[in-house]
Design a protein around this motif. Structure first.
Motif, PDB file in Angstrom:
ATOM      1  N   ASP A  24       0.957  -1.122  -0.480  1.00  0.00           N
ATOM      2  CA  ASP A  24       0.403  -0.309  -0.073  1.00  0.00           C
ATOM      3  C   ASP A  24       0.999   1.007   0.214  1.00  0.00           C
ATOM      4  OD1 ASP A  24      -2.726  -1.351  -0.141  1.00  0.00           O
ATOM      5  OD2 ASP A  24      -2.013  -1.824   2.469  1.00  0.00           O
ATOM      6  N   PRO A  25       0.592   2.319  -1.030  1.00  0.00           N
ATOM      7  CA  PRO A  25       1.366   3.594  -0.691  1.00  0.00           C
ATOM      8  C   PRO A  25       1.239   3.997   0.701  1.00  0.00           C
ATOM      9  CG  PRO A  25      -1.095   3.631  -1.860  1.00  0.00           C
ATOM     10  CD  PRO A  25      -0.913   2.155  -1.514  1.00  0.00           C
ATOM     11  N   ILE A  26       2.166   5.034   1.038  1.00  0.00           N
ATOM     12  CA  ILE A  26       2.484   5.417   2.164  1.00  0.00           C
ATOM     13  C   ILE A  26       2.684   6.824   2.595  1.00  0.00           C
ATOM     14  CG2 ILE A  26       4.655   5.112   4.263  1.00  0.00           C
ATOM     15  CD1 ILE A  26       6.053   3.038   3.005  1.00  0.00           C
ATOM     16  N   TYR A  27       2.067   7.581   3.467  1.00  0.00           N
ATOM     17  CA  TYR A  27       2.243   8.613   3.103  1.00  0.00           C
ATOM     18  C   TYR A  27       3.342   9.225   3.907  1.00  0.00           C
ATOM     19  CZ  TYR A  27       0.104  13.699   3.279  1.00  0.00           C
ATOM     20  OH  TYR A  27      -0.389  15.067   3.921  1.00  0.00           O
ATOM     21  N   PHE A  28       4.073   9.558   3.379  1.00  0.00           N
ATOM     22  CA  PHE A  28       5.922   9.953   4.301  1.00  0.00           C
ATOM     23  C   PHE A  28       5.589  11.428   5.058  1.00  0.00           C
ATOM     24  CE2 PHE A  28       6.846   7.143   0.682  1.00  0.00           C
ATOM     25  CZ  PHE A  28       8.038   6.035   1.532  1.00  0.00           C
ATOM     26  N   LEU A  29       4.929  12.234   4.434  1.00  0.00           N
ATOM     27  CA  LEU A  29       4.540  13.714   5.440  1.00  0.00           C
ATOM     28  C   LEU A  29       3.899  13.385   6.188  1.00  0.00           C
ATOM     29  CD1 LEU A  29       5.696  15.811   2.411  1.00  0.00           C
ATOM     30  CD2 LEU A  29       6.927  15.716   4.401  1.00  0.00           C
ATOM     31  N   GLY A  30       2.844  12.718   6.041  1.00  0.00           N
ATOM     32  CA  GLY A  30       1.956  12.515   7.373  1.00  0.00           C
ATOM     33  C   GLY A  30       1.889  11.384   8.655  1.00  0.00           C
ATOM     34  N   ASP A  31       3.699  10.443   8.237  1.00  0.00           N
ATOM     35  CA  ASP A  31       3.999   9.931   9.539  1.00  0.00           C
ATOM     36  C   ASP A  31       4.665  10.649   9.938  1.00  0.00           C
ATOM     37  OD1 ASP A  31       4.954   7.981  11.086  1.00  0.00           O
ATOM     38  OD2 ASP A  31       4.303   6.053   9.731  1.00  0.00           O
ATOM     39  N   GLU A  32       5.092  10.447  11.598  1.00  0.00           N
ATOM     40  CA  GLU A  32       5.783  11.496  12.456  1.00  0.00           C
ATOM     41  C   GLU A  32       6.927  10.640  12.390  1.00  0.00           C
ATOM     42  OE1 GLU A  32       4.666   9.973  16.415  1.00  0.00           O
ATOM     43  OE2 GLU A  32       3.507  11.701  15.888  1.00  0.00           O
TER      44      GLU A  32
END
Length: 303
Positions: free
Chosen positions: A152-160
Protein backbone atom coordinates in the motif's frame (compact mmCIF):
# COMPACT_ATOMS: atom_id res chain seq x y z
CA UNK A 1 54.88 55.42 21.62
CA UNK A 2 52.54 52.46 21.26
CA UNK A 3 49.81 54.72 19.85
CA UNK A 4 52.21 56.07 17.22
CA UNK A 5 53.20 52.52 16.31
CA UNK A 6 49.55 51.47 16.01
CA UNK A 7 48.66 54.49 13.86
CA UNK A 8 51.71 53.85 11.71
CA UNK A 9 50.68 50.22 11.19
CA UNK A 10 47.12 51.25 10.32
CA UNK A 11 48.39 53.77 7.78
CA UNK A 12 50.89 51.32 6.29
CA UNK A 13 48.22 48.68 5.68
CA UNK A 14 45.36 51.12 5.06
CA UNK A 15 44.37 49.40 1.82
CA UNK A 16 43.88 46.05 3.54
CA UNK A 17 41.85 47.64 6.34
CA UNK A 18 39.65 49.47 3.83
CA UNK A 19 39.01 46.22 1.97
CA UNK A 20 38.06 44.46 5.22
CA UNK A 21 35.88 47.37 6.43
CA UNK A 22 32.59 46.12 4.85
CA UNK A 23 33.05 42.72 6.52
CA UNK A 24 33.84 44.32 9.88
CA UNK A 25 30.80 46.60 9.62
CA UNK A 26 28.60 43.62 8.73
CA UNK A 27 29.59 41.72 11.85
CA UNK A 28 29.27 44.81 14.03
CA UNK A 29 25.82 45.78 12.75
CA UNK A 30 24.23 42.36 12.28
CA UNK A 31 26.07 40.18 14.81
CA UNK A 32 27.43 42.16 17.77
CA UNK A 33 25.01 45.08 18.13
CA UNK A 34 21.95 42.73 18.20
CA UNK A 35 23.57 40.90 21.14
CA UNK A 36 22.68 43.92 23.28
CA UNK A 37 19.03 43.06 22.71
CA UNK A 38 19.49 39.78 24.61
CA UNK A 39 18.76 41.75 27.76
CA UNK A 40 15.03 41.40 27.05
CA UNK A 41 15.31 37.75 28.11
CA UNK A 42 15.37 39.11 31.67
CA UNK A 43 12.42 41.45 31.12
CA UNK A 44 8.74 41.34 30.25
CA UNK A 45 9.50 43.16 27.05
CA UNK A 46 6.89 45.50 25.65
CA UNK A 47 7.51 46.98 22.21
CA UNK A 48 5.79 50.22 23.22
CA UNK A 49 7.84 50.65 26.41
CA UNK A 50 11.13 49.57 24.89
CA UNK A 51 14.11 48.03 26.66
CA UNK A 52 14.49 50.88 29.12
CA UNK A 53 10.80 50.92 30.12
CA UNK A 54 10.02 47.19 30.24
CA UNK A 55 9.88 45.63 33.75
CA UNK A 56 12.64 43.25 34.90
CA UNK A 57 11.66 39.67 35.78
CA UNK A 58 15.06 38.04 36.32
CA UNK A 59 15.18 34.36 35.36
CA UNK A 60 11.41 33.87 35.08
CA UNK A 61 11.51 33.15 31.35
CA UNK A 62 14.24 30.54 31.80
CA UNK A 63 12.16 28.83 34.50
CA UNK A 64 9.18 28.90 32.16
CA UNK A 65 11.28 27.35 29.40
CA UNK A 66 12.50 24.42 31.50
CA UNK A 67 9.06 23.83 33.05
CA UNK A 68 7.25 23.89 29.69
CA UNK A 69 5.69 20.41 29.22
CA UNK A 70 6.86 20.12 25.60
CA UNK A 71 10.41 21.37 26.24
CA UNK A 72 11.88 17.87 26.51
CA UNK A 73 10.22 16.78 23.26
CA UNK A 74 11.45 19.83 21.33
CA UNK A 75 14.96 19.46 22.77
CA UNK A 76 15.00 15.76 21.86
CA UNK A 77 13.88 16.49 18.30
CA UNK A 78 16.52 19.19 17.90
CA UNK A 79 19.29 16.97 19.28
CA UNK A 80 18.33 13.90 17.23
CA UNK A 81 17.93 15.77 13.93
CA UNK A 82 21.27 17.53 14.45
CA UNK A 83 22.93 14.25 15.44
CA UNK A 84 21.63 12.48 12.32
CA UNK A 85 22.76 15.43 10.23
CA UNK A 86 26.21 15.25 11.80
CA UNK A 87 26.50 11.49 11.26
CA UNK A 88 25.24 11.37 7.68
CA UNK A 89 25.23 14.82 6.07
CA UNK A 90 28.64 15.76 7.46
CA UNK A 91 30.34 12.54 6.33
CA UNK A 92 28.65 12.35 2.91
CA UNK A 93 30.81 15.10 1.28
CA UNK A 94 33.97 13.37 2.53
CA UNK A 95 32.95 10.05 0.97
CA UNK A 96 31.82 11.73 -2.24
CA UNK A 97 35.07 13.70 -2.51
CA UNK A 98 37.11 10.50 -2.09
CA UNK A 99 35.06 8.81 -4.80
CA UNK A 100 35.36 11.75 -7.20
CA UNK A 101 39.08 11.89 -6.55
CA UNK A 102 39.35 8.43 -8.11
CA UNK A 103 37.70 9.55 -11.37
CA UNK A 104 40.50 9.98 -13.88
CA UNK A 105 38.56 11.49 -16.80
CA UNK A 106 38.53 15.24 -16.18
CA UNK A 107 35.42 15.89 -18.31
CA UNK A 108 33.39 13.25 -16.48
CA UNK A 109 34.64 14.51 -13.12
CA UNK A 110 33.63 18.11 -13.86
CA UNK A 111 30.24 17.01 -15.19
CA UNK A 112 29.51 15.02 -12.03
CA UNK A 113 30.63 17.92 -9.84
CA UNK A 114 28.35 20.33 -11.68
CA UNK A 115 25.32 18.05 -11.43
CA UNK A 116 25.70 17.23 -7.72
CA UNK A 117 26.26 20.78 -6.47
CA UNK A 118 23.51 22.44 -8.52
CA UNK A 119 20.79 21.70 -5.87
CA UNK A 120 22.68 23.95 -3.45
CA UNK A 121 21.36 26.98 -5.33
CA UNK A 122 17.71 26.00 -4.85
CA UNK A 123 15.70 27.52 -2.00
CA UNK A 124 14.17 25.30 0.67
CA UNK A 125 10.71 26.09 -0.68
CA UNK A 126 11.67 24.54 -4.01
CA UNK A 127 13.44 21.64 -2.30
CA UNK A 128 10.34 20.90 -0.23
CA UNK A 129 8.16 21.03 -3.35
CA UNK A 130 10.41 18.49 -5.08
CA UNK A 131 10.41 16.12 -2.11
CA UNK A 132 6.67 16.48 -1.50
CA UNK A 133 6.13 15.52 -5.13
CA UNK A 134 8.51 12.56 -4.96
CA UNK A 135 7.00 11.29 -1.69
CA UNK A 136 3.36 11.90 -2.65
CA UNK A 137 1.15 8.87 -1.84
CA UNK A 138 -0.78 9.29 -5.09
CA UNK A 139 1.67 10.59 -7.71
CA UNK A 140 5.11 10.17 -6.12
CA UNK A 141 7.67 7.95 -7.84
CA UNK A 142 8.63 6.21 -4.58
CA UNK A 143 5.06 5.15 -3.85
CA UNK A 144 4.72 4.08 -7.47
CA UNK A 145 7.54 1.60 -6.89
CA UNK A 146 6.04 0.60 -3.54
CA UNK A 147 2.74 -0.25 -5.23
CA UNK A 148 4.51 -2.18 -7.99
CA UNK A 149 5.98 -4.35 -5.24
CA UNK A 150 2.47 -5.07 -3.99
CA UNK A 151 2.36 -2.80 -0.93
CA UNK A 152 0.00 0.00 0.00
CA UNK A 153 1.21 3.58 -0.64
CA UNK A 154 2.82 5.38 2.30
CA UNK A 155 2.01 8.94 3.26
CA UNK A 156 5.56 9.83 4.28
CA UNK A 157 4.88 13.42 5.31
CA UNK A 158 1.79 12.35 7.22
CA UNK A 159 3.71 9.88 9.39
CA UNK A 160 5.83 11.35 12.18
CA UNK A 161 8.26 8.42 12.06
CA UNK A 162 9.63 9.56 8.66
CA UNK A 163 9.97 13.32 9.16
CA UNK A 164 13.48 13.30 10.64
CA UNK A 165 14.82 11.16 7.81
CA UNK A 166 13.13 13.43 5.24
CA UNK A 167 14.62 16.59 6.80
CA UNK A 168 18.14 15.15 6.96
CA UNK A 169 17.89 13.43 3.57
CA UNK A 170 16.71 16.57 1.77
CA UNK A 171 19.62 18.49 3.31
CA UNK A 172 22.07 15.86 2.15
CA UNK A 173 20.73 16.02 -1.41
CA UNK A 174 20.93 19.82 -1.41
CA UNK A 175 24.33 20.42 0.19
CA UNK A 176 26.50 17.32 -0.20
CA UNK A 177 27.79 18.32 -3.62
CA UNK A 178 28.62 21.84 -2.46
CA UNK A 179 30.50 20.59 0.60
CA UNK A 180 32.46 18.22 -1.60
CA UNK A 181 34.19 21.18 -3.24
CA UNK A 182 36.05 22.00 -0.03
CA UNK A 183 37.40 18.47 0.33
CA UNK A 184 38.35 18.24 -3.34
CA UNK A 185 40.36 21.44 -2.91
CA UNK A 186 42.12 19.88 0.08
CA UNK A 187 42.78 16.69 -1.90
CA UNK A 188 44.33 18.75 -4.71
CA UNK A 189 46.95 19.97 -2.24
CA UNK A 190 48.29 16.47 -1.49
CA UNK A 191 51.65 15.88 -3.11
CA UNK A 192 51.53 13.13 -5.81
CA UNK A 193 54.98 12.01 -4.65
CA UNK A 194 53.39 10.57 -1.51
CA UNK A 195 51.22 8.24 -3.59
CA UNK A 196 54.14 7.35 -5.85
CA UNK A 197 56.26 6.41 -2.84
CA UNK A 198 53.37 4.36 -1.43
CA UNK A 199 52.99 2.47 -4.72
CA UNK A 200 56.69 1.68 -4.75
CA UNK A 201 56.27 0.25 -1.24
CA UNK A 202 53.40 -1.94 -2.48
CA UNK A 203 50.45 -0.03 -0.97
CA UNK A 204 47.09 -0.54 -2.71
CA UNK A 205 44.43 2.16 -3.19
CA UNK A 206 42.71 1.41 0.11
CA UNK A 207 45.97 1.61 2.03
CA UNK A 208 46.86 4.86 0.29
CA UNK A 209 43.45 6.27 1.22
CA UNK A 210 43.73 5.35 4.90
CA UNK A 211 47.39 6.27 5.36
CA UNK A 212 47.81 9.28 3.05
CA UNK A 213 44.49 10.78 1.92
CA UNK A 214 42.51 10.74 5.17
CA UNK A 215 45.39 12.04 7.35
CA UNK A 216 45.89 14.86 4.84
CA UNK A 217 42.16 15.69 5.03
CA UNK A 218 42.06 15.57 8.83
CA UNK A 219 42.79 19.30 9.43
CA UNK A 220 39.99 20.31 7.03
CA UNK A 221 37.58 17.77 8.52
CA UNK A 222 38.40 18.98 12.04
CA UNK A 223 37.80 22.66 11.28
CA UNK A 224 34.49 22.00 9.50
CA UNK A 225 33.39 19.67 12.30
CA UNK A 226 34.11 22.30 14.95
CA UNK A 227 32.23 24.95 12.96
CA UNK A 228 29.21 22.65 12.70
CA UNK A 229 29.28 21.55 16.35
CA UNK A 230 29.09 25.20 17.41
CA UNK A 231 25.71 25.44 15.65
CA UNK A 232 24.47 22.11 16.99
CA UNK A 233 21.13 23.46 18.25
CA UNK A 234 20.78 25.98 15.41
CA UNK A 235 19.53 23.70 12.63
CA UNK A 236 17.68 26.33 10.60
CA UNK A 237 14.06 27.42 10.57
CA UNK A 238 13.22 27.26 6.86
CA UNK A 239 14.84 23.84 6.38
CA UNK A 240 12.38 22.24 8.81
CA UNK A 241 9.32 24.47 8.60
CA UNK A 242 8.64 23.71 4.94
CA UNK A 243 8.11 20.02 5.80
CA UNK A 244 6.06 20.42 8.98
CA UNK A 245 2.35 19.75 9.28
CA UNK A 246 0.08 18.81 12.22
CA UNK A 247 0.60 15.08 11.57
CA UNK A 248 4.42 15.07 11.78
CA UNK A 249 5.04 18.01 14.13
CA UNK A 250 5.48 15.71 17.14
CA UNK A 251 8.84 14.44 15.83
CA UNK A 252 9.73 17.35 13.57
CA UNK A 253 9.37 20.50 15.62
CA UNK A 254 12.69 21.99 16.76
CA UNK A 255 13.69 25.12 18.67
CA UNK A 256 13.80 27.28 15.55
CA UNK A 257 10.24 26.47 14.47
CA UNK A 258 8.99 26.75 18.06
CA UNK A 259 10.58 30.20 18.37
CA UNK A 260 8.74 31.26 15.22
CA UNK A 261 5.41 29.98 16.51
CA UNK A 262 5.73 31.51 19.97
CA UNK A 263 8.03 34.47 19.41
CA UNK A 264 6.66 35.96 16.21
CA UNK A 265 3.10 34.68 15.96
CA UNK A 266 2.34 35.04 19.70
CA UNK A 267 4.70 37.99 20.31
CA UNK A 268 6.45 36.39 23.31
CA UNK A 269 9.75 38.10 22.53
CA UNK A 270 11.35 37.80 25.97
CA UNK A 271 10.55 34.10 26.30
CA UNK A 272 11.96 33.17 22.89
CA UNK A 273 15.03 35.34 23.50
CA UNK A 274 15.67 33.20 26.60
CA UNK A 275 15.47 30.12 24.38
CA UNK A 276 17.95 31.72 21.98
CA UNK A 277 20.38 32.38 24.83
CA UNK A 278 20.03 28.76 25.94
CA UNK A 279 20.90 27.59 22.42
CA UNK A 280 23.91 29.91 22.25
CA UNK A 281 25.26 28.78 25.63
CA UNK A 282 24.94 25.10 24.69
CA UNK A 283 26.64 25.77 21.35
CA UNK A 284 29.48 27.63 23.07
CA UNK A 285 30.03 24.82 25.58
CA UNK A 286 30.03 22.19 22.81
CA UNK A 287 32.42 24.25 20.67
CA UNK A 288 34.91 24.88 23.50
CA UNK A 289 34.75 21.25 24.60
CA UNK A 290 35.17 19.85 21.08
CA UNK A 291 37.96 22.31 20.33
CA UNK A 292 39.85 21.29 23.48
CA UNK A 293 39.48 17.58 22.70
CA UNK A 294 40.53 18.13 19.09
CA UNK A 295 43.63 20.08 20.12
CA UNK A 296 44.70 17.30 22.48
CA UNK A 297 43.86 14.41 20.16
CA UNK A 298 44.89 15.71 16.73
CA UNK A 299 46.68 19.01 17.29
CA UNK A 300 44.11 20.79 15.08
CA UNK A 301 41.79 23.44 16.50
CA UNK A 302 40.02 26.69 15.75
CA UNK A 303 42.07 28.63 18.28
Amino acid sequence: MRMNSLLGSLWKYKTLYLISLPGILYFLVFKYVPLLGSVIAFQNYNIFLGITGSPWVGLDHFRKMFSYPEFTRILTNTLLINLYDLLFAFTAPIVLALMLNEVRKILAKRLIQTVIYMPHFLSWVIISGIFIGILSPSTGIINYVVQLLGYDPIYFLGDESYIRAIIVGSGMWRDTGWGTIIYLAALAGISPSLYEAAEVDGANRWQQTFHITLPALLPTITILFLLQIGNFLDFGFERVYVFLNPMNRMNGEIFDTYIYQVGLLQAQFSYTTAIGIFKSVVGLVLLVGANTLSKRATGNSLY
